[in-house]
Design a protein around this motif. Structure first.
Motif, PDB file in Angstrom:
ATOM      1  N   ASP A  42       0.828  -1.203   0.000  1.00  0.00           N
ATOM      2  CA  ASP A  42       0.000   0.000   0.000  1.00  0.00           C
ATOM      3  C   ASP A  42       0.865   1.256   0.000  1.00  0.00           C
ATOM      4  OD1 ASP A  42      -2.614   1.386   0.267  1.00  0.00           O
ATOM      5  OD2 ASP A  42      -1.806   1.942   2.242  1.00  0.00           O
ATOM      6  N   GLN A  45       2.203   1.787  -3.484  1.00  0.00           N
ATOM      7  CA  GLN A  45       1.177   2.287  -4.398  1.00  0.00           C
ATOM      8  C   GLN A  45       0.917   3.781  -4.198  1.00  0.00           C
ATOM      9  OE1 GLN A  45      -0.452   0.589  -6.948  1.00  0.00           O
ATOM     10  NE2 GLN A  45       1.191  -0.847  -6.510  1.00  0.00           N
ATOM     11  N   ARG A  46       0.829   4.198  -2.941  1.00  0.00           N
ATOM     12  CA  ARG A  46       0.598   5.626  -2.661  1.00  0.00           C
ATOM     13  C   ARG A  46       1.773   6.473  -3.137  1.00  0.00           C
ATOM     14  NH1 ARG A  46       0.467   6.154   2.772  1.00  0.00           N
ATOM     15  NH2 ARG A  46       0.649   3.947   3.221  1.00  0.00           N
TER      16      ARG A  46
END
Length: 78
Positions: A42, A45-46
């Motif tokens: 995550d 991805q950010r």
């Protein structure tokens, strides 16, 4: 695919996610056991989304370039 410059921080985040994934798949599935990998993925991805927007490059192409560079760096280290 365009020649995309990959910031070192993105490369290191992806390599950390790769390492967390390798560790996660070596054990039976449990939410707690896989949480470090999911959190690391995550975070990658950010960071990729943010960098792509700031640099004006394709998010998809940046993500693929980061994954490829991290995979190659991991393989080079053996």
């Amino acid at each position: 695919m365009a020649n995309i410059e990959i910031p070192d921080d993105l490369l290191q985040l992806q390599r950390a996610a790769n390492a967390a994934h390798r560790e996660a798949v070596q054990q039976d599935y449990s939410p707690e056991g896989w949480r470090p990998w999911l959190d690391a993925a995550d975070k990658v991805q950010r960071a990729v989304t943010e960098h792509a927007a700031e640099a004006g490059v394709s998010r998809y192409e940046l993500e693929m370039a980061v994954k490829k560079a991290a995979r190659e760096a991991d393989e080079a280290e053996g």
